[in-house]
Motif scaffolding. Structure first.
Motif, PDB file in Angstrom:
ATOM      1  N   GLN A  44      -5.126   4.498   1.004  1.00 30.03           N
ATOM      2  CA  GLN A  44      -3.976   3.607   0.902  1.00 30.03           C
ATOM      3  C   GLN A  44      -4.283   2.712  -0.300  1.00 30.03           C
ATOM      4  OE1 GLN A  44      -2.144   5.557   3.231  1.00 30.03           O
ATOM      5  NE2 GLN A  44      -1.064   3.643   3.176  1.00 30.03           N
TER       6      GLN A  44
ATOM      7  N   GLU B 195       0.816  -1.212   0.000  1.00 30.22           N
ATOM      8  CA  GLU B 195       0.000   0.000   0.000  1.00 30.22           C
ATOM      9  C   GLU B 195       0.852   1.266   0.000  1.00 30.22           C
ATOM     10  OE1 GLU B 195      -2.480  -0.501   3.426  1.00 30.22           O
ATOM     11  OE2 GLU B 195      -3.658  -2.071   2.460  1.00 30.22           O
ATOM     12  N   ARG B 196       0.399   2.234  -0.807  1.00 35.29           N
ATOM     13  CA  ARG B 196       1.034   3.538  -0.884  1.00 35.29           C
ATOM     14  C   ARG B 196      -0.038   4.603  -0.690  1.00 35.29           C
ATOM     15  NH1 ARG B 196       4.335   0.572  -0.074  1.00 35.29           N
ATOM     16  NH2 ARG B 196       6.002  -0.151  -1.379  1.00 35.29           N
ATOM     17  N   PRO B 197       0.306   5.737  -0.060  1.00 37.73           N
ATOM     18  CA  PRO B 197      -0.702   6.768   0.170  1.00 37.73           C
ATOM     19  C   PRO B 197      -1.079   7.514  -1.109  1.00 37.73           C
ATOM     20  CG  PRO B 197       1.410   7.440   1.085  1.00 37.73           C
ATOM     21  CD  PRO B 197       1.579   6.045   0.573  1.00 37.73           C
TER      22      PRO B 197
END
Length: 164
Positions: free
Chosen positions: A138, A127-129
């Protein structure tokens, strides 16, 4: 003689326990939708394409602006009593341009508050913001499938004129 009420009570508890585990995993229908909404305070929607998703009305089922317009097989699960949401969609020819947080340092989300049978295990490390909307998501991408969640954490800079 007092055994009959105990048996009835035990059977009732068994039915309720079974329902608590089974209902969230059953296919959507009017009965499960009503129970999910009233007991679990969650609602779900499914759209064949991004064009089918609402652009007005309830915020919970509107797609974030970063979702490609040619996305398909869209599923959304939302908490009725807050901002928590899960979104899953399949990418079309337009690639996801990658999660971005250009307005500042991403906030630390509290954590994923919802679950769904269509949500895979083990996405946390991927997950990346994503901060281009009022709420920070996310996002994890697995092949053509995109999984995104928010707990309602505001995006950095959301209060300074960013679209809501």
């Amino acid at each position: 003689m007092k055994r009959r009420p105990l048996v009835i009570a035990a059977a009732g508890v068994g039915v309720l326990a079974t329902a608590a585990f089974a209902l969230p995993n059953l296919p959507p229908n009017p009965v499960t939708d009503s129970i999910n909404d009233q007991v679990f305070q969650e609602k779900s929607r499914r759209y064949a394409t991004a064009a089918d998703a609402p652009t007005r009305g309830a915020q919970a089922f509107r797609l974030p602006s970063w979702v490609p317009k040619d996305a398909t097989d869209i599923r959304i699960r939302a908490r009725s009593t807050g901002e928590a949401r899960l979104i899953r969609f399949t990418l079309g020819p337009t690639p996801l341009d990658g999660p971005q947080c250009t307005a500042g340092t991403p906030n630390r989300p509290r954590g994923r508050e919802l679950n769904a049978t269509w949500w895979p295990r083990g996405t946390r490390s991927e997950e990346r913001p994503e901060c281009r909307d009022a709420r920070q998501y996310q996002v994890a991408v697995r092949g053509k499938r995109v999984y995104a969640w928010t707990d309602g954490t505001p995006s950095p800079g959301a209060g300074q004129g960013q679209a809501r």
